[in-house]
Design a protein around this motif. Structure first.
Motif, PDB file in Angstrom:
ATOM      1  N   ALA A   1       0.805  -1.220   0.000  1.00 46.58           N
ATOM      2  CA  ALA A   1       0.000   0.000   0.000  1.00 46.58           C
ATOM      3  C   ALA A   1       0.839   1.271   0.000  1.00 46.58           C
ATOM      4  O   ALA A   1       0.582   2.194  -0.786  1.00 46.58           O
ATOM      5  CB  ALA A   1      -0.960  -0.010   1.191  1.00 46.58           C
ATOM      6  N   ASN A   2       1.833   1.352   0.868  1.00 45.92           N
ATOM      7  CA  ASN A   2       2.644   2.567   0.884  1.00 45.92           C
ATOM      8  C   ASN A   2       3.488   2.678  -0.382  1.00 45.92           C
ATOM      9  O   ASN A   2       3.705   3.773  -0.902  1.00 45.92           O
ATOM     10  CB  ASN A   2       3.515   2.608   2.142  1.00 45.92           C
ATOM     11  N   GLN A   3       3.948   1.548  -0.896  1.00 41.43           N
ATOM     12  CA  GLN A   3       4.700   1.562  -2.156  1.00 41.43           C
ATOM     13  C   GLN A   3       3.880   2.136  -3.297  1.00 41.43           C
ATOM     14  O   GLN A   3       4.309   3.055  -4.005  1.00 41.43           O
ATOM     15  CB  GLN A   3       5.133   0.133  -2.507  1.00 41.43           C
ATOM     16  N   VAL A   4       2.653   1.605  -3.498  1.00 40.76           N
ATOM     17  CA  VAL A   4       1.864   2.073  -4.638  1.00 40.76           C
ATOM     18  C   VAL A   4       1.395   3.511  -4.429  1.00 40.76           C
ATOM     19  O   VAL A   4       1.246   4.263  -5.398  1.00 40.76           O
ATOM     20  CB  VAL A   4       0.676   1.138  -4.945  1.00 40.76           C
ATOM     21  N   SER A   5       1.171   3.903  -3.175  1.00 35.22           N
ATOM     22  CA  SER A   5       0.778   5.291  -2.909  1.00 35.22           C
ATOM     23  C   SER A   5       1.867   6.252  -3.337  1.00 35.22           C
ATOM     24  O   SER A   5       1.603   7.284  -3.974  1.00 35.22           O
ATOM     25  CB  SER A   5       0.482   5.477  -1.412  1.00 35.22           C
ATOM     26  N   ILE A   6       3.113   5.934  -2.984  1.00 35.01           N
ATOM     27  CA  ILE A   6       4.253   6.783  -3.338  1.00 35.01           C
ATOM     28  C   ILE A   6       4.443   6.794  -4.857  1.00 35.01           C
ATOM     29  O   ILE A   6       4.630   7.854  -5.468  1.00 35.01           O
ATOM     30  CB  ILE A   6       5.517   6.301  -2.613  1.00 35.01           C
ATOM     31  N   TRP A   7       4.379   5.616  -5.459  1.00 28.06           N
ATOM     32  CA  TRP A   7       4.531   5.525  -6.919  1.00 28.06           C
ATOM     33  C   TRP A   7       3.452   6.341  -7.631  1.00 28.06           C
ATOM     34  O   TRP A   7       3.749   7.099  -8.563  1.00 28.06           O
ATOM     35  CB  TRP A   7       4.456   4.062  -7.348  1.00 28.06           C
ATOM     36  N   GLN A   8       2.223   6.213  -7.174  1.00 29.89           N
ATOM     37  CA  GLN A   8       1.122   6.929  -7.819  1.00 29.89           C
ATOM     38  C   GLN A   8       1.289   8.438  -7.691  1.00 29.89           C
ATOM     39  O   GLN A   8       1.074   9.188  -8.650  1.00 29.89           O
ATOM     40  CB  GLN A   8      -0.212   6.499  -7.196  1.00 29.89           C
ATOM     41  N   GLY A   9       1.678   8.887  -6.487  1.00 27.75           N
ATOM     42  CA  GLY A   9       1.870  10.320  -6.295  1.00 27.75           C
ATOM     43  C   GLY A   9       2.928  10.879  -7.216  1.00 27.75           C
ATOM     44  O   GLY A   9       2.739  11.938  -7.843  1.00 27.75           O
ATOM     45  N   LEU A  10       4.046  10.193  -7.321  1.00 29.07           N
ATOM     46  CA  LEU A  10       5.121  10.645  -8.203  1.00 29.07           C
ATOM     47  C   LEU A  10       4.695  10.566  -9.668  1.00 29.07           C
ATOM     48  O   LEU A  10       5.016  11.449 -10.467  1.00 29.07           O
ATOM     49  CB  LEU A  10       6.379   9.810  -7.959  1.00 29.07           C
ATOM     50  N   ARG A  11       3.955   9.523 -10.007  1.00 26.27           N
ATOM     51  CA  ARG A  11       3.516   9.350 -11.399  1.00 26.27           C
ATOM     52  C   ARG A  11       2.605  10.486 -11.827  1.00 26.27           C
ATOM     53  O   ARG A  11       2.817  11.115 -12.869  1.00 26.27           O
ATOM     54  CB  ARG A  11       2.804   8.006 -11.556  1.00 26.27           C
ATOM     55  N   VAL A  12       1.568  10.770 -11.030  1.00 20.61           N
ATOM     56  CA  VAL A  12       0.625  11.808 -11.445  1.00 20.61           C
ATOM     57  C   VAL A  12       1.241  13.195 -11.332  1.00 20.61           C
ATOM     58  O   VAL A  12       0.766  14.145 -11.969  1.00 20.61           O
ATOM     59  CB  VAL A  12      -0.702  11.725 -10.662  1.00 20.61           C
ATOM     60  N   ALA A  13       2.333  13.306 -10.557  1.00 26.04           N
ATOM     61  CA  ALA A  13       3.057  14.580 -10.468  1.00 26.04           C
ATOM     62  C   ALA A  13       4.020  14.777 -11.630  1.00 26.04           C
ATOM     63  O   ALA A  13       4.637  15.838 -11.763  1.00 26.04           O
ATOM     64  CB  ALA A  13       3.821  14.658  -9.155  1.00 26.04           C
ATOM     65  N   GLY A  14       4.170  13.758 -12.479  1.00 26.89           N
ATOM     66  CA  GLY A  14       5.078  13.858 -13.621  1.00 26.89           C
ATOM     67  C   GLY A  14       6.505  13.477 -13.306  1.00 26.89           C
ATOM     68  O   GLY A  14       7.426  13.825 -14.046  1.00 26.89           O
ATOM     69  N   ALA A  15       6.718  12.736 -12.211  1.00 29.86           N
ATOM     70  CA  ALA A  15       8.075  12.337 -11.809  1.00 29.86           C
ATOM     71  C   ALA A  15       8.207  10.821 -11.822  1.00 29.86           C
ATOM     72  O   ALA A  15       8.774  10.219 -10.908  1.00 29.86           O
ATOM     73  CB  ALA A  15       8.397  12.899 -10.428  1.00 29.86           C
ATOM     74  N   ASP A  16       7.690  10.198 -12.849  1.00 33.43           N
ATOM     75  CA  ASP A  16       7.694   8.742 -12.986  1.00 33.43           C
ATOM     76  C   ASP A  16       8.990   8.301 -13.657  1.00 33.43           C
ATOM     77  O   ASP A  16       9.092   8.244 -14.881  1.00 33.43           O
ATOM     78  CB  ASP A  16       6.476   8.315 -13.807  1.00 33.43           C
ATOM     79  N   VAL A  17      10.010   8.003 -12.841  1.00 34.06           N
ATOM     80  CA  VAL A  17      11.308   7.584 -13.365  1.00 34.06           C
ATOM     81  C   VAL A  17      11.745   6.313 -12.657  1.00 34.06           C
ATOM     82  O   VAL A  17      11.191   5.927 -11.628  1.00 34.06           O
ATOM     83  CB  VAL A  17      12.375   8.687 -13.170  1.00 34.06           C
ATOM     84  N   ASP A  18      12.756   5.658 -13.201  1.00 32.44           N
ATOM     85  CA  ASP A  18      13.304   4.450 -12.589  1.00 32.44           C
ATOM     86  C   ASP A  18      13.922   4.796 -11.231  1.00 32.44           C
ATOM     87  O   ASP A  18      14.704   5.736 -11.114  1.00 32.44           O
ATOM     88  CB  ASP A  18      14.367   3.851 -13.516  1.00 32.44           C
ATOM     89  N   ARG A  19      13.562   4.009 -10.207  1.00 35.66           N
ATOM     90  CA  ARG A  19      14.063   4.270  -8.855  1.00 35.66           C
ATOM     91  C   ARG A  19      14.424   2.937  -8.202  1.00 35.66           C
ATOM     92  O   ARG A  19      13.535   2.151  -7.848  1.00 35.66           O
ATOM     93  CB  ARG A  19      13.007   5.000  -8.022  1.00 35.66           C
ATOM     94  N   PRO A  20      15.706   2.665  -8.002  1.00 38.02           N
ATOM     95  CA  PRO A  20      16.117   1.391  -7.391  1.00 38.02           C
ATOM     96  C   PRO A  20      15.766   1.342  -5.910  1.00 38.02           C
ATOM     97  O   PRO A  20      15.623   2.364  -5.241  1.00 38.02           O
ATOM     98  CB  PRO A  20      17.633   1.384  -7.594  1.00 38.02           C
ATOM     99  N   GLY A  21      15.609   0.110  -5.415  1.00 39.85           N
ATOM    100  CA  GLY A  21      15.389  -0.100  -3.996  1.00 39.85           C
ATOM    101  C   GLY A  21      13.952  -0.058  -3.555  1.00 39.85           C
ATOM    102  O   GLY A  21      13.665  -0.224  -2.366  1.00 39.85           O
ATOM    103  N   LEU A  22      13.023   0.127  -4.504  1.00 34.45           N
ATOM    104  CA  LEU A  22      11.611   0.259  -4.150  1.00 34.45           C
ATOM    105  C   LEU A  22      10.732  -0.796  -4.829  1.00 34.45           C
ATOM    106  O   LEU A  22       9.535  -0.609  -4.982  1.00 34.45           O
ATOM    107  CB  LEU A  22      11.115   1.667  -4.500  1.00 34.45           C
ATOM    108  N   GLY A  23      11.341  -1.907  -5.224  1.00 31.50           N
ATOM    109  CA  GLY A  23      10.586  -3.006  -5.795  1.00 31.50           C
ATOM    110  C   GLY A  23      10.398  -2.924  -7.295  1.00 31.50           C
ATOM    111  O   GLY A  23      10.761  -1.937  -7.944  1.00 31.50           O
ATOM    112  N   THR A  24       9.810  -3.989  -7.833  1.00 27.53           N
ATOM    113  CA  THR A  24       9.604  -4.115  -9.279  1.00 27.53           C
ATOM    114  C   THR A  24       8.825  -2.942  -9.856  1.00 27.53           C
ATOM    115  O   THR A  24       9.099  -2.476 -10.967  1.00 27.53           O
ATOM    116  CB  THR A  24       8.862  -5.427  -9.584  1.00 27.53           C
TER     117      THR A  24
END
Length: 242
Positions: A214-237
């Motif tokens: 849940a916290n992983q997808v929340s963070i990913w979604q926030g960054l994605r909709v903010a336009g900061a969807d880039v490769d980030r190691p250490g946070l899972g597939t």
């Protein structure tokens, strides 16, 4: 570099967010405020109360005041969004977006979008919730064309208790859920009260399939909709775009 505001109910695993922020590589900020939680209970009436429009509007105003201009806002609570049903959860996000004035989402929709990103069509759900609440999450997923192979509900009533579960327990739980559903594309752990940021890569390795938390997808979604969807190691597939 983006600033995402997270509205987090109560106190349990909110420290996942500063931990994740340290792993970001572009200076993006994960700003969090605690929203009102009159009663800590995985029960329908309590969940409807914590996800009310006025509660979230207050949180959006406070995180903007504390963090400065925001690029996105996320209601970081799975049960406090899917409990409203698919249409109600959509109205909840729309109301929050009108208040915040920036792209907005919730953890429930983050799970759906994360599954779509990874091409996941079938899942095994490992919920900390009681069975009736967990069933509402299954309904939300199936409404969005995600097939649920199996559901395991641990029947934990409070978020505070979920937040005390140690990493090895989380890993063992995910592995057990996966073993019961060998045909599922991924395992979903849908409670933002569950600490997972420190073990995201370990979860994927233990299970041998993507594990979305849940916290992983929340963070990913926030960054994605903010336009900061880039490769980030250490946070899972989910955060590896290659």
């Amino acid at each position: 570099m983006s600033t995402v505001g997270f509205l987090y109910p109560g106190f349990s695993a909110e420290d996942d967010y500063p931990r994740a922020e340290k792993l970001l590589t572009d200076g993006s900020r994960l700003a969090l405020v605690h929203t009102e939680m009159p009663e800590d209970a995985h029960r329908e009436d309590a969940l409807l109360a914590i996800g009310g429009d006025e509660v979230l509007a207050d949180g959006a105003r406070r995180v903007a005041a504390e963090a400065g201009p925001l690029d996105a806002v996320v209601w970081a609570c799975t049960s406090g969004s899917f409990i409203f049903g698919p249409e109600g959860a959509a109205r909840q996000v729309a109301a929050l977006e009108r208040v915040s004035g920036v792209p907005t989402s919730s953890t429930s929709f983050a799970f759906v979008d994360a599954c779509r990103r990874l091409g996941i069509r079938s899942v095994a759900v490992g919920a900390t919730y009681p069975p009736d609440v967990a069933g509402a999450f299954v309904h939300f997923l199936t409404h969005h064309d995600i097939s649920v192979h199996t559901l395991s509900a641990r029947d934990i009533i409070t978020a505070a208790e979920v937040g005390t579960l140690p990493p090895e327990t989380v890993l063992e739980f995910a592995a057990a859920v996966a073993s019961d559903a060998p045909g599922a594309d991924a395992v979903l752990l849908p409670d933002t009260a569950l600490h997972t940021v420190d073990v995201l890569d370990a979860l994927d390795a233990r299970v041998g399939r993507p594990v979305l938390t849940a916290n992983q997808v929340s963070i990913w979604q926030g960054l994605r909709v903010a336009g900061a969807d880039v490769d980030r190691p250490g946070l899972g597939t989910l955060f590896r775009r290659g």
